[in-house]
Design a protein around this motif. Structure first.
Motif, mmCIF file in Angstrom:
data_model
loop_
_atom_site.group_PDB
_atom_site.id
_atom_site.type_symbol
_atom_site.label_atom_id
_atom_site.label_comp_id
_atom_site.label_asym_id
_atom_site.label_seq_id
_atom_site.Cartn_x
_atom_site.Cartn_y
_atom_site.Cartn_z
ATOM 1 N N LYS A 228 67.738 63.062 86.860
ATOM 2 C CA LYS A 228 67.274 64.387 86.450
ATOM 3 C C LYS A 228 65.670 64.269 86.692
ATOM 4 C CE LYS A 228 70.349 65.903 82.718
ATOM 5 N NZ LYS A 228 70.496 66.440 81.257
ATOM 6 N N PRO A 229 65.146 65.548 87.238
ATOM 7 C CA PRO A 229 63.747 65.683 87.759
ATOM 8 C C PRO A 229 62.998 65.215 86.257
ATOM 9 C CG PRO A 229 64.860 67.653 88.277
ATOM 10 C CD PRO A 229 65.814 67.009 87.398
ATOM 11 N N GLY A 230 62.047 64.269 86.812
ATOM 12 C CA GLY A 230 60.839 63.898 85.699
ATOM 13 C C GLY A 230 61.590 62.588 85.205
ATOM 14 N N MET A 231 62.744 62.258 85.034
ATOM 15 C CA MET A 231 63.400 60.966 84.247
ATOM 16 C C MET A 231 62.757 59.788 85.032
ATOM 17 S SD MET A 231 65.000 60.206 81.807
ATOM 18 C CE MET A 231 65.666 61.516 81.331
ATOM 19 N N LYS A 232 62.369 58.689 84.395
ATOM 20 C CA LYS A 232 61.877 57.483 85.013
ATOM 21 C C LYS A 232 62.883 56.524 84.760
ATOM 22 C CE LYS A 232 58.029 59.396 85.951
ATOM 23 N NZ LYS A 232 57.723 59.871 87.412
ATOM 24 N N ALA B 6 74.916 47.190 82.175
ATOM 25 C CA ALA B 6 74.751 48.011 83.575
ATOM 26 C C ALA B 6 73.331 47.702 83.835
ATOM 27 C CB ALA B 6 75.039 49.211 83.611
ATOM 28 N N LYS B 7 72.763 47.724 85.044
ATOM 29 C CA LYS B 7 71.263 47.643 85.418
ATOM 30 C C LYS B 7 70.912 48.665 86.617
ATOM 31 C CE LYS B 7 68.023 44.613 88.112
ATOM 32 N NZ LYS B 7 67.916 43.466 88.733
ATOM 33 N N THR C 17 76.117 51.030 77.107
ATOM 34 C CA THR C 17 76.986 49.761 77.329
ATOM 35 C C THR C 17 77.219 48.897 76.191
ATOM 36 O OG1 THR C 17 74.974 48.797 77.910
ATOM 37 C CG2 THR C 17 76.350 49.684 79.762
ATOM 38 N N SER C 18 76.092 48.921 75.282
ATOM 39 C CA SER C 18 76.211 48.079 74.062
ATOM 40 C C SER C 18 77.362 48.987 73.109
ATOM 41 C CB SER C 18 74.789 48.406 73.217
ATOM 42 O OG SER C 18 73.915 47.621 73.908
ATOM 43 N N ALA C 19 77.443 50.064 72.978
ATOM 44 C CA ALA C 19 78.414 50.750 72.243
ATOM 45 C C ALA C 19 79.758 50.630 72.863
ATOM 46 C CB ALA C 19 78.229 52.359 72.438
ATOM 47 N N ALA D 58 67.186 52.509 79.431
ATOM 48 C CA ALA D 58 67.312 52.266 77.856
ATOM 49 C C ALA D 58 68.499 52.958 77.534
ATOM 50 C CB ALA D 58 66.037 52.996 77.212
ATOM 51 N N GLU D 59 68.734 54.291 78.204
ATOM 52 C CA GLU D 59 69.916 55.026 77.801
ATOM 53 C C GLU D 59 71.088 54.338 78.148
ATOM 54 O OE1 GLU D 59 70.872 59.683 78.110
ATOM 55 O OE2 GLU D 59 71.430 58.456 79.890
#
Length: 817
Positions: A234-238, A266-267, A250-252, A244-245
């Protein structure tokens, strides 16, 4: 402006007045600037130029990772992809895809096509709509809702196979014996994924949900990691926020599905990194090497300008006496330097234009986006900037030095022992030291790559590639069930074996060194472990005769035979590494393992190990052979196999007869990817060969330029010291004493430059570690050997000036000024 025009005209007259100096200086600069421009054009096309999609900076790849196996750039399963997409809020969208092969029939001769099977959102994600027709529809991701089998054609396939027919939309075609409907045609030049193969068509991923053999679809198997995932942030998303999300997601999943996802994650990387990340280090190292070449060329020209300053002393003195200030003199001298640089830059562009064609011819297929290499505006700007920086670099020091001298100093410069003369000699010596140091860096880098490539070339692949032909045959699953698949390849092998000149034949999937790999988990009888803890091994499907044809040695037990069929006990052959890893100090024969087919058809069965074969470097000569299992094709039929045919003469002569035998069995099957096994072997070392060749060329050029620089300094030194040499000889010095004096001076300069260069090379070669095989980045033998080579070349470069000094007539020298 008028003054500048006067400076330009005067500079041009000075260049024409000294054609020898001009030619040498311009050639050195042409070489340096041209090489830098050629390499920069490759870097620009491969690394710097944005991808040809909407907002390419927000396109990313989501690699599947496996901490248990140390994998950081793997594939994803379809269920995992669905969970990533539904749970994530950092992305505008995600699309999954994989490549595949198809056979087009019913429209002329059968043709093999390379295609991509993708989720419907792919083209919307990339921001590139079809130029004809429509995109895939969202419901065409669900096998239960899709009304047709949609396919979108590439522009080249539309032109070549369908004669650019604008009414092709809605037309039905047959792919792998199944009906498909053309719903769109992509714009000219569109390619995704961007790689060596040209994509002919794109198919909706709904096809992965359709099976004809009763086995589960890939789309339902969480353990089937076969998909690449592309996303748009999304715009502005780094990137760190998105990572982190996805880590949380993937941990869940790992907690929810411990059997399949315990070690999976996932990387996120940029889409450009997926395409060019593997070649970026090599290109940047080559760019650094040509940078050294350009710096050496600049130092050479600076030395030439300092030498020419002696002949211009009176001119500068007269200008000063007539009122020219220091700034005015510096501007004139810099104008002349910039004229040389821009002339070298113009000729460098011509050299780069030719050089890019050479680079394209030499580059391995693994380098992406090569078709986009051209002298673009950015490349022209780089050349202009390089020319400007070069002119300032080599022109400023001599200009400042000459302009600093007072009128009295310049008038006595011709006298022996003037302060300015001594200072100028020291400056020239310092520049030679810099040349030697700069030359040593690419020389040592080339030496390491040469050693690495030699060791890589000596690696035994585990098979004999000589006189082996490979051809690929794919069977449409819609017309061939597993029993028919096994029967077809059995008949084809029998027919091929009977051809004249054929010594032996077999079949395999996947082929060694083809970049195609399959990996499965497995369990060992009597050693129960949790499913998530099961070890993994590489997997091959082979026919009887494969090991014999490839000359893969049988170390224990037996090979597969015609009796190993669907009605006989399940068997398997393992490689030596597998036997040592899982049955140390045991005889593996008779042991039973159960491969878990996480990809491919079939069901899990316990298989008895009946043979052990030698290790094969399937992934590449630079990678150690890992554990490997081979199953008989008759017990685990595949719809596509690669024939390997060993002949008594030129293997290419067998292509036609094999094609005839395939057509005799099924006229709608194309034979494709007909290549020699030696071609695969050569392609596996193409990238290191390319790196070694280019860096070696640049290193030799750097060495020659450094030698020319040293020769020039020593020649000038002998001329300047002619009077001194005459006095020494008149006082009894022998010719050998004069030789020692000249050679000693050269060796001192070389030794000083070598010490500095070794330090620089030690730091620079740390960046090369990923390009090396079997040799350390700080290999002492290479560092010492290259230093000795440079010393030998330096001795050779100063030999002629030393011989000239030995022959000085004392009586003439005493009168020399």
């Amino acid at each position: 402006m008028e003054t500048l025009w006067q400076d330009l005209r005067y500079g041009l007259r000075m260049m024409a007045k000294n054609p020898g100096f001009t030619i040498v200086a311009v050639l050195a600069l042409t070489l340096g600037i041209g090489a830098n421009t050629a390499i920069f054009s490759v870097i620009d096309a491969v690394i710097l130029r944005p991808l040809p999609f909407a907002s390419p900076g927000r396109l990313v790849t989501l690699w599947g990772t496996n901490t248990q196996r140390g994998s950081s750039r793997g594939a994803a399963s379809y269920p995992d992809f669905i969970d990533w997409r539904s749970a994530s809020h950092a992305f505008e969208g995600m699309a999954a895809w994989h490549d595949s092969d198809f056979t087009l029939t019913g429209s002329g001769d059968p043709a093999h096509l390379y295609g991509v099977v993708a989720s419907p959102s792919l083209f919307h994600l990339l921001g590139v709509p079809p130029k004809l027709g429509r995109d895939f529809l969202p419901e065409e991701e669900d096998p239960g809702k899709a009304k047709i089998h949609p396919v979108i054609l590439s522009n080249s396939l539309w032109q070549n196979r369908f004669s650019s027919d604008p009414n092709v939309i809605g037309r039905n075609i047959t792919l792998d014996s199944q009906p498909f409907t053309i719903v769109g045609v992509m714009p000219a030049g569109f390619q995704y994924p961007i790689q060596a193969k040209n994509v002919d068509l794109w198919m909706a991923i709904v096809m992965d949900g359709i099976t004809t053999d009763g086995n589960p679809s890939y789309m339902t198997m969480r353990g089937a990691h076969y998909l690449h995932v592309t996303g748009r942030l999304k715009p502005g998303m780094k990137l760190p926020q998105a990572q982190a999300e996805i880590d949380t997601i993937t941990s869940a999943l790992a907690r929810q599905y411990p059997d399949t996802n315990k070690y999976h994650g996932a990387k996120i990387a940029t889409e450009l990194d997926r395409m060019a990340g593997d070649v970026r280090p090599a290109l940047l190292i080559l760019f650094g090497a040509v940078g050294c070449v350009l710096l050496i060329a600049c130092v050479n020209v600076a030395n030439l300008l300092l030498a020419r300053a002696t002949s211009r002393q009176k001119e500068i003195a007269i200008r000063s006496s007539l009122g020219a200030g220091r700034l005015r003199i510096v501007r004139q001298l810099l104008t002349e330097s910039l004229l040389l640089a821009f002339l070298g830059g113009a000729l460098g562009l011509i050299l780069a234009w030719w050089g890019t064609d050479v680079l394209l011819a030499l580059s391995p297929a693994s380098v992406p986006r090569l078709a986009g290499i051209h002298l673009s505006g950015r490349v022209l700007g780089f050349t202009a900037l390089a020319s400007l920086a070069t002119g300032l670099f080599f022109g400023l020091l001599p200009a400042l030095h000459v302009s600093r001298s007072g009128l009295a100093e310049m008038l006595k410069e011709g006298g022996r022992g003037s302060t300015e003369g001594v200072l100028r000699n020291r400056m020239r010596s310092a520049l030679v030291i810099a040349e030697v140091a700069l030359a040593l860096v690419p020389l040592i880098g080339a030496g390491l790559l040469i050693q690495s490539f030699v060791r890589l070339s000596r690696v035994k692949p585990g098979f004999d590639a000589h006189n082996v032909l490979t051809v690929t045959i794919g069977l449409p699953a819609a017309r061939y069930n597993v029993i028919q698949q096994a029967a077809f390849f059995e008949q084809l092998l029998e027919r091929t074996r009977a051809l004249p000149g054929v010594r032996s034949v077999g079949a395999v999937e996947p082929l060694p060194l083809s970049q195609d790999q399959m990996q499965v988990t497995f369990s060992i009888e009597g050693r129960p472990v949790a499913k998530s803890e099961e070890p993994a091994t590489n997997y091959r499907d082979v026919t009887p005769g494969y090991f014999q044809t490839m000359h893969i040695p049988l170390l224990q037990g037996r090979d597969f035979t015609a009796q190993d069929n669907s009605k006989s006990p399940a068997v398997i052959v393992v490689n030596q590494t597998f036997a040592k890893a899982f049955f140390p100090n045991e005889n593996p024969l008779g042991k039973r393992i159960q491969p878990g087919m996480s990809v491919g058809p079939g069901t899990k069965v316990m298989r008895e190990i009946v043979g052990v074969v030698g290790d094969v470097h399937h992934r590449g000569l630079n990678e150690e052979a890992g554990p490997e299992v081979y199953e008989p094709e008759s017990q685990m039929p595949f719809d596509g196999m690669i024939l390997v045919v060993r002949t008594d003469n030129d293997p290419r002569s067998a292509i036609g007869p094999i094609r005839e035998q395939v057509r005799a069995l099924d006229k709608d099957l194309p034979v494709y990817d007909s290549k020699l096994m030696e071609e695969y072997l050569s392609a596996s070392v193409a990238q290191p060969r390319f790196n070694t060749l280019l860096l070696g060329i640049f290193a030799v050029v750097a060495l020659l330029l450094a030698a020319v620089g040293l020769y020039g300094v020593m020649s000038y030194s002998v001329v300047q010291r002619t009077h001194e040499i005459g006095i020494r000889m008149a006082l009894g010095a022998q010719q050998k004493d004069v030789m020692q004096m000249v050679v000693g001076q050269a060796l001192r300069l070389t030794l000083t430059g070598t010490v500095m260069g070794l330090a620089g090379a030690w730091a620079a070669t740390r960046l090369m570690s990923t390009l090396l095989f079997g040799v350390s980045a700080s290999d002492p033998a290479t560092f010492i050997g290259v230093a000795l080579l440079l010393a030998a070349v330096s001795l050779l470069a100063c030999y002629v000036p030393a011989r000239r000094a030995m022959r000085v007539d004392p009586m003439v020298a005493l009168r020399y000024e």
